[in-house]
Design an enzyme around this catalytic site. Structure first.
Site, short mmCIF file in Angstrom:
data_model
loop_
_atom_site.label_atom_id
_atom_site.label_comp_id
_atom_site.label_asym_id
_atom_site.label_seq_id
_atom_site.Cartn_x
_atom_site.Cartn_y
_atom_site.Cartn_z
N TYR A 37 -11.52 -4.87 12.03
CA TYR A 37 -10.21 -4.14 12.38
C TYR A 37 -9.79 -3.72 13.67
CZ TYR A 37 -7.74 0.46 12.00
OH TYR A 37 -6.88 1.41 12.05
N PHE B 292 3.74 0.53 12.13
CA PHE B 292 2.66 1.07 11.52
C PHE B 292 1.82 0.34 10.41
CE2 PHE B 292 5.58 4.52 12.65
CZ PHE B 292 4.88 5.27 13.17
N ALA B 293 2.69 -0.80 10.23
CA ALA B 293 2.23 -1.66 9.02
C ALA B 293 0.90 -2.60 9.49
CB ALA B 293 3.16 -2.83 8.70
N LYS C 6 -6.77 -4.99 16.23
CA LYS C 6 -5.60 -4.15 16.84
C LYS C 6 -5.62 -4.26 18.41
CE LYS C 6 -4.05 -1.37 13.56
NZ LYS C 6 -2.65 -1.05 13.31
N LYS D 172 0.87 -1.10 0.02
CA LYS D 172 0.05 0.01 0.19
C LYS D 172 0.74 1.33 -0.02
CE LYS D 172 -4.32 -1.77 0.41
NZ LYS D 172 -5.21 -1.69 -0.43
N ASP E 261 8.10 -8.22 3.98
CA ASP E 261 6.97 -8.53 4.48
C ASP E 261 6.87 -9.05 6.17
OD1 ASP E 261 3.97 -9.36 3.05
OD2 ASP E 261 4.29 -10.01 5.22
N PHE F 30 -6.86 9.01 16.66
CA PHE F 30 -8.23 9.47 16.14
C PHE F 30 -8.03 9.60 14.89
CE2 PHE F 30 -11.15 9.35 19.81
CZ PHE F 30 -10.20 8.63 20.93
N1 NAD Z 1 -4.93 6.99 9.07
C1 NAD Z 1 -5.38 7.06 10.29
O1 NAD Z 1 -6.41 8.00 10.33
C2 NAD Z 1 -5.42 5.99 11.28
C3 NAD Z 1 -6.21 6.08 12.32
C4 NAD Z 1 -5.93 5.17 13.35
C5 NAD Z 1 -4.97 4.13 13.49
N2 NAD Z 1 -4.33 3.96 12.32
C6 NAD Z 1 -3.13 3.16 12.12
O2 NAD Z 1 -2.01 3.79 11.83
C7 NAD Z 1 -1.10 2.86 10.87
C8 NAD Z 1 -0.56 3.51 9.79
O3 NAD Z 1 -1.75 4.16 8.93
P1 NAD Z 1 -1.74 4.58 7.41
O4 NAD Z 1 -2.89 5.58 7.22
O5 NAD Z 1 -0.26 5.22 7.32
O6 NAD Z 1 -1.77 3.42 6.49
P2 NAD Z 1 -0.97 3.09 5.28
O7 NAD Z 1 -1.71 1.99 4.53
O8 NAD Z 1 -0.63 4.32 4.59
O9 NAD Z 1 0.35 2.37 5.70
C9 NAD Z 1 0.80 1.23 5.97
C10 NAD Z 1 1.82 0.63 5.42
O10 NAD Z 1 2.14 -0.72 5.96
C11 NAD Z 1 2.49 -1.58 4.82
N3 NAD Z 1 2.27 -2.85 5.12
C12 NAD Z 1 0.97 -3.45 5.40
N4 NAD Z 1 0.97 -4.69 5.38
C13 NAD Z 1 2.20 -4.89 5.39
C14 NAD Z 1 3.14 -6.30 5.31
N5 NAD Z 1 2.53 -7.45 6.02
N6 NAD Z 1 4.62 -6.29 5.65
C15 NAD Z 1 5.16 -5.24 5.28
N7 NAD Z 1 4.46 -3.98 5.17
C16 NAD Z 1 3.23 -3.84 5.22
C17 NAD Z 1 1.81 -0.84 3.66
O11 NAD Z 1 2.65 -1.09 2.40
C18 NAD Z 1 1.83 0.56 3.94
O12 NAD Z 1 2.94 1.25 3.61
C19 NAD Z 1 -2.05 1.68 10.74
O13 NAD Z 1 -1.65 0.49 11.62
C20 NAD Z 1 -3.28 1.98 11.09
O14 NAD Z 1 -4.26 1.15 11.51
C21 NAD Z 1 -4.57 5.00 11.15
O1 UPG Z 2 -16.99 9.89 1.68
C1 UPG Z 2 -17.10 10.32 2.81
C2 UPG Z 2 -16.16 9.47 3.89
C3 UPG Z 2 -16.40 9.51 5.21
N1 UPG Z 2 -17.48 10.38 5.77
C4 UPG Z 2 -17.75 10.48 6.96
O2 UPG Z 2 -16.63 11.05 7.64
C5 UPG Z 2 -16.27 10.63 9.04
C6 UPG Z 2 -14.79 10.07 9.01
O3 UPG Z 2 -14.64 9.01 8.21
P1 UPG Z 2 -13.21 8.70 7.81
O4 UPG Z 2 -12.39 9.57 7.31
O5 UPG Z 2 -13.35 7.45 6.95
O6 UPG Z 2 -12.68 8.14 9.41
P2 UPG Z 2 -13.12 7.20 10.28
O7 UPG Z 2 -14.24 6.25 9.79
O8 UPG Z 2 -13.57 8.10 11.51
O9 UPG Z 2 -11.97 6.30 10.70
C7 UPG Z 2 -10.70 6.72 11.04
O10 UPG Z 2 -10.44 6.89 12.11
C8 UPG Z 2 -10.49 6.14 13.24
C9 UPG Z 2 -10.58 6.55 14.57
O11 UPG Z 2 -11.31 7.64 14.76
C10 UPG Z 2 -9.58 5.05 13.09
O12 UPG Z 2 -9.91 3.80 13.55
C11 UPG Z 2 -9.83 4.46 11.45
O13 UPG Z 2 -8.44 3.68 11.11
C12 UPG Z 2 -9.64 5.87 10.68
O14 UPG Z 2 -9.71 5.42 9.08
C13 UPG Z 2 -17.41 9.55 9.14
O15 UPG Z 2 -18.30 10.03 9.81
C14 UPG Z 2 -17.81 9.10 8.01
O16 UPG Z 2 -19.08 8.59 8.02
C15 UPG Z 2 -18.48 10.84 4.71
O17 UPG Z 2 -19.30 11.39 5.16
N2 UPG Z 2 -18.29 10.79 3.52
#
Ligand code: NAD
Ligand code: UPG
Length: 327
Positions: free
Chosen positions: A140, A72-73, A144, A35, A50, A168
């Site tokens: 999901y 983070f993966a 975690k 990703k 991996d 968040f």
């Molecule tokens: N984005 C958010 O708002 C959010 C919120 C809460 C928690 N998180 C957590 O934060 C972390 C990072 O999120 P992100 O948005 O940067 O995601 P992302 O998908 O951008 O990054 C994840 C990375 O992990 C790598 N990866 C996945 N599986 C792998 C494997 N088996 N081996 C090696 N590499 C692997 C992917 O290639 C990618 O580069 C995740 O664990 C996610 O659950 C994100």
């Molecule tokens: O096209 C869209 C996409 C999202 N939403 C809304 O926007 C809000 C935020 O959605 P999104 O950006 O998808 O984030 P969350 O579903 O709140 O989830 C994020 O935030 C969570 C913690 O709050 C983490 O656990 C997740 O990994 C992360 O993706 C939610 O109410 C969705 O219903 C819309 O209305 N339209």
């Protein structure tokens, strides 16, 4: 410290890698590029590997004399986790167990883990404190939470010092605006709305306008990725003295879906179509954090708490990279 950054080519991991390097640490990215994007990582050592590959993990941890792991993966799509639960347990839980086993074998005992607000499921009250019930409502969140329990018992057994950081809604472009969000597929509200503003999608859909909130749309706690990453540094710095750390990371302020959309409209100066759609299954009405524990114990503060700032950094990055990391 020499730090292995698993998932360091992803959105948050690439920001963390840049911060570690800027702070004088030696990050080593470990990512299978399923990703993530090679272009998201600057001039930092990179192993395409991996998490399932125990031998490569062990060889890397030992050979590079790694002192700490930031992890983070993961797969991150809630909807997909409901459709394919085992895919999530395999990558987020089993593969993390594999990583922890390799760390134990290599004698690496410092671990910072990306957890999520999804461990709280549908909280009865907000803002959410760390002590409130952990009751994930999808695979999901469960995948975690299972890792958090694993870390807890490893720590109790004296085998691990760890921080579980419950994010968040991460957003914005960090590292001086250089590291943006390029998920494929994209599911997050801010980048999707920006795509609508750029004319890359026909509209932005609001999932649900009948929630019990002031404007009827869901409220979330958005946190700038720079603020998120700084908390990781602080947690890492305390791991030796405090072997078990669990913190919410949010800015404590909630913004509704309509407020986010209006902010993108204002920041971008573009008009676009907004469609009011049905609720997305599994969305709580309000998710906001009480992150006072991180403030108190880590001395952490949010430096970019304004939605306007978060959206502006994201808008600038997407404007400069209309094709994301493909450019
Ligand atoms: N984005 C958010 O708002 C959010 C919120 C809460 C928690 N998180 C957590 O934060 C972390 C990072 O999120 P992100 O948005 O940067 O995601 P992302 O998908 O951008 O990054 C994840 C990375 O992990 C790598 N990866 C996945 N599986 C792998 C494997 N088996 N081996 C090696 N590499 C692997 C992917 O290639 C990618 O580069 C995740 O664990 C996610 O659950 C994100
Ligand atoms: O096209 C869209 C996409 C999202 N939403 C809304 O926007 C809000 C935020 O959605 P999104 O950006 O998808 O984030 P969350 O579903 O709140 O989830 C994020 O935030 C969570 C913690 O709050 C983490 O656990 C997740 O990994 C992360 O993706 C939610 O109410 C969705 O219903 C819309 O209305 N339209």
């Amino acid at each position: 410290m020499r730090i292995l950054v698993c998932g360091g080519a992803g959105y948050i991991g690439s920001n963390m890698t840049a911060l570690l390097a800027a702070e004088g640490h030696e990050p080593l990215v470990y990512d299978n590029l399923s990703k993530g994007h090679r272009g998201a990582v600057g001039d930092v050592e990179f192993i395409v590997g991996d998490l399932a590959d125990y031998d490569l993990l062990l060889k890397t941890l030992r050979g590079r004399r790694i002192e700490a792991v930031m992890h983070f993966a993961a797969w991150i799509e809630v909807g997909e986790s409901v459709q394919e639960p085992l895919k999530y347990y395999r990558n987020n839980t089993s593969n993390t167990q594999n990583l922890l086993s390799a760390m134990e074998a290599a004698g690496v005992g410092r671990f910072v883990f990306s957890s999520t607000a999804a461990v709280y499921g549908m909280p009865e009250t907000t803002p959410i404190t760390e002590e409130m019930p952990k009751a994930p409502i999808n695979p999901y969140g469960e995948s975690k939470w299972a890792v958090e329990r694993m870390c807890h018992y490893q720590s109790e057994a004296g085998r691990l010092h760890y921080a579980a950081l419950r994010y968040f809604n991460a957003c914005g472009a960090g590292n001086n605006g250089l590291c943006g969000e390029d998920h494929r597929p994209e599911s997050h509200l801010i980048p999707l709305t920006i795509q609508a503003a750029m004319g890359k999608r026909p509209d932005i859909r609001i999932y649900g306008t009948d929630y019990d909130t002031p404007d009827g749309t869901c409220i979330r706690d958005y946190i700038h990725v720079d603020d998120l990453c700084r908390a990781h540094l602080l947690a890492l710095g305390k791991l030796d003295e405090q072997p078990e750390q669990v913190y919410n990371l949010g800015n404590g302020q909630g913004y509704s879906v309509r407020e986010v959309i209006e902010t993108v409209r204002r920041v971008s100066g573009k008009d676009f179509t907004v469609v009011e759609a049905d609720r997305r299954p599994g969305d709580p009405a309000v998710l906001t954090s009480d992150a006072n524990k991180a403030r108190r114990e880590l001395g952490w503060t949010c430096q970019k708490p304004e939605l306007e700032t978060m959206v502006a950094t994201a808008w600038q990055w997407h404007s400069e990279h209309p094709n994301g990391y493909s450019d």
